[in-house]
Design an enzyme around this catalytic site. Structure first.
Site, short mmCIF file in Angstrom:
data_model
loop_
_atom_site.label_atom_id
_atom_site.label_comp_id
_atom_site.label_asym_id
_atom_site.label_seq_id
_atom_site.Cartn_x
_atom_site.Cartn_y
_atom_site.Cartn_z
CB ALA A 13 67.30 71.52 18.93
CB THR A 65 63.68 75.72 24.40
OG1 THR A 65 64.81 75.40 23.58
CG2 THR A 65 62.44 75.87 23.54
CG ASP A 67 78.52 69.98 28.20
OD1 ASP A 67 79.07 71.07 28.44
OD2 ASP A 67 77.93 69.31 29.08
NE ARG A 118 66.78 89.42 20.35
CZ ARG A 118 66.38 88.18 20.55
NH1 ARG A 118 67.25 87.20 20.57
NH2 ARG A 118 65.12 87.90 20.75
P1 ADP Z 1 68.22 74.40 21.84
O1 ADP Z 1 67.49 75.71 21.83
O2 ADP Z 1 69.28 74.32 20.82
O3 ADP Z 1 67.30 73.24 21.89
P2 ADP Z 1 68.45 74.44 24.72
O4 ADP Z 1 69.34 75.30 25.53
O5 ADP Z 1 67.00 74.73 24.73
O6 ADP Z 1 69.03 74.42 23.24
O7 ADP Z 1 68.61 72.92 25.16
C1 ADP Z 1 69.85 72.28 25.29
C2 ADP Z 1 69.73 71.21 26.36
O8 ADP Z 1 70.88 70.38 26.35
C3 ADP Z 1 69.63 71.78 27.77
O9 ADP Z 1 68.51 71.23 28.42
C4 ADP Z 1 70.94 71.36 28.41
O10 ADP Z 1 70.84 71.16 29.80
C5 ADP Z 1 71.23 70.07 27.68
N1 ADP Z 1 72.64 69.65 27.73
C6 ADP Z 1 73.73 70.43 27.58
N2 ADP Z 1 74.85 69.69 27.67
C7 ADP Z 1 74.46 68.40 27.87
C8 ADP Z 1 75.16 67.17 28.06
N3 ADP Z 1 76.49 67.11 28.08
N4 ADP Z 1 74.43 66.04 28.24
C9 ADP Z 1 73.07 66.09 28.26
N5 ADP Z 1 72.38 67.23 28.11
C10 ADP Z 1 73.04 68.37 27.90
#
Ligand code: ADP
Length: 581
Positions: free
Chosen positions: A141, A169, A348, A408
């Protein structure tokens, strides 16, 4: 006597010289990472680690980043026992093992390396940065949003808390539901936006926000075409039939892996000048005059402020790896349940936005993936043979207990009710050949065979014996199933899709269990991807996209709808944030 003494002294000096000569130089070593052998070359100068080059490795791009982090830490501290990179334990272990192996050849013991105070890594970071759009999270995203905002001319900075981009992802299969897609056209499969909407709503027990669902369904095909034509994602020439969908509509990226998506999204973002700051967790949103105007983050213990002139997009993923948050929202999702999630999925973004009064929805709906590794919780792509309609699920008693292409949550619940809370996936050699999962996911396949979680045997009886499954019942189950295939109707579970009978061996049985996979709940957004507060008002300057949001999938997300969701809403968020004054 004097002569003897001087001879001995000479010998000692020569030996000392030899020891120094042995220590300085280049030395190769090997270790085993997540993907296979990691080969490194270590350069020692003046008894210190001068450089480490990776000569060979098979780690996927996200995990390969971990090796860069470890290399930098080893050189900075002149130590080999450095902290592992969170979320990349196997790659870290393999890299450290390889360096230690190389070091052993230099004659220097790890404890003999004189530790250096690591120079502060903040030297390459300012205390403040200015951007138009700041995006938190570099998963699917976040990267889709970053590219879209940059294409619209915005200056974009993406903050990623882990040492690698990609999040959930990256470790997903990357499949994407897209009604009316090019492969459906080729195969003559009729589909529509309406039918997709209906499937998402039914799959989520109509707890979803129908407007958010409609926007997702209407834009899914365009998003897939964008990924293919603009971002350069390569798709396979076959589709998968995910549980709960009424037709086969899910596109499959190259190698059925999220790596293809993340690699191409990252390359496109960087080509557009998007700056990605890794190892930089965002910790707080800052408002100015009632608008979200900056993000406070940490880098190596130092606080950094990222100013966002136009807007902030939260793309931090779900909270599947935050045990406390999971339990607080759904007590059933406790430590007993394994998880498929990246360690970065700790909610977060939800927590930071709640501090500004953001509304959350559906937080109790946490999905388990029904067929995961019973020891680690890892999602098993070898199990995709089921999604090709070519495997059945049985219990220890050798009986089917659920429709194999059900939702699922339905399959997961059914599995937990079976003996030992596990299911056994069965298929034959023809299905293996047709699906090719042993080749496309070779490392996983080999690893499962090695650990005895997957068995390949010439007869059904032998395969059953490996797990103690009732072989007589199992054979009767297969015979009955084959009869249904011949008659074209599954009288027991009404399995959807084509019914393909099992033929000759070898036969395969894989033991699986459900593991936490997706958190359906999250921040409430409107169809413009703006975050809404508890009174229903938009929080100015704040957008969210992807798993961090809620209300799109209701009680249960259907397989392959996440990639559609993150791409569609990532693009909407990126576009709208870039358009802000
Ligand atoms: P989506 O499928 O919604 O894109 P993902 O799990 O693929 O979600 O990606 C979310 C990303 O955000 C991960 O790489 C995760 O490490 C990162 N992330 C989560 N919390 C934080 C934060 N506090 N600051 C920066 N990055 C973060």
């Amino acid at each position: 006597m004097k002569k003897l003494m001087s001879l001995m002294l000479c010998c000692v000096l020569l030996m000392a010289a030899a020891a120094v000569a042995l220590a300085d130089g280049t030395f190769q070593g090997e270790g085993t990472g997540k993907g296979g052998t990691i080969k490194v070359e270590l350069t020692i100068e003046n008894d210190e680690i001068a450089d480490i080059a990776v000569l060979e490795h098979e780690e996927t791009p996200g995990f390969a980043d971990a090796m860069d982090t470890l290399r930098a830490a080893m050189i900075a501290t002149n130590q080999v026992d450095v902290d592992m990179v969170a979320g990349a334990t196997l790659s870290s272990t393999g890299f450290i093992e390889a360096v230690k192996d190389a070091l052993s050849k230099s004659g220097i013991a790890p404890e003999a390396l004189v530790a250096k105070e690591a120079a502060t890594q903040t030297a390459d970071r300012e205390a403040e940065y200015d951007a138009d759009v700041v995006i938190v999270g570099a998963g699917g995203a976040g990267l889709a949003a970053a590219i879209t905002a940059a294409e619209d001319g915005a200056k974009v900075i993406v903050l990623e808390k882990m040492s690698n981009v990609g999040g959930n992802t990256l470790i997903s299969g990357g499949e994407m539901a897209a009604p009316g897609n090019w492969l459906q056209e080729k195969e003559g499969i009729e589909d529509s936006v309406e039918q997709f909407c209906q499937d998402i709503l039914t799959g989520g027990d109509n707890e979803n926000d129908p407007e958010l669902v409609r926007v997702l369904a209407e834009n899914a095909l365009d998003a897939a075409t964008w990924l293919r034509d603009d971002v350069g994602v390569e798709f396979e020439d076959y589709m998968l039939f995910f549980g709960g969908h009424s037709v086969k509509r899910s596109l499959v990226p190259k190698n059925a892996s999220g790596v293809e998506l993340i690699e191409k999204l990252t390359a496109r973002a960087e080509a557009l000048g998007v700056v990605i700051h890794k190892n930089t967790p965002a910790v707080k949103l800052v408002t100015e005059d009632g608008k979200v105007a900056a993000v406070k983050a940490e880098y190596n213990g130092q606080e950094i402020t990222y100013h966002a002139a136009k807007g902030v997009i939260l793309a931090t993923g779900g909270f599947g790896s935050n045990l406390e948050m999971r339990k607080a929202n759904n007590p059933d999702m406790d430590e007993k349940i394994l998880s498929t999630n990246s360690v970065g999925s700790t909610g977060d973004g939800i927590i930071m936005a709640q501090e500004l009064g953001a509304q959350t929805v559906d937080m109790q709906y946490i999905q388990t993936y029904p067929t995961c590794d019973p020891e680690t919780g890892t999602l098993l792509y070898v199990g995709d043979v089921r999604l090709e309609g070519r495997a059945i699920l049985v219990n220890l008693e050798g009986k089917r207990f659920v429709e194999e292409l059900e939702r699922r949550d339905v399959i997961s619940l059914a599995v937990t009710e079976q003996t030992g809370g596990v299911s056994y996936m069965f298929w034959d050699e023809a299905s293996m050949q047709a699906s090719g999962v042993n080749a496309s996911h070779k490392q996983e396949y080999d690893n499962l065979i090695e650990r005895g979680i997957l068995v390949k045997a010439d007869t059904v009886e032998e395969a059953c014996a490996h797990f103690g499954i009732d072989a007589v019942e199992m054979q009767a189950t297969i015979d009955r199933y084959n009869q249904y295939c011949q008659d074209g109707k599954d009288l027991e579970f009404n399995k959807r899709g084509d019914l393909i009978a099992f033929t000759d061996g070898p036969y395969y049985i894989m033991k699986t269990t459900p593991a936490i996979h997706h958190t359906m709940g999250g921040l409430k957004i409107n169809t413009e991807a703006q975050v809404v507060d508890t009174d229903g008002n938009v929080i100015p300057g704040l957008y969210a996209a992807g798993e961090v949001t809620g209300d799109i999938h209701g009680t249960n997300r259907l397989g392959s709808d996440a990639i559609a969701d993150i791409t569609v809403y990532g693009r909407i968020a990126g576009h709208n944030a870039a358009a802000q004054e």
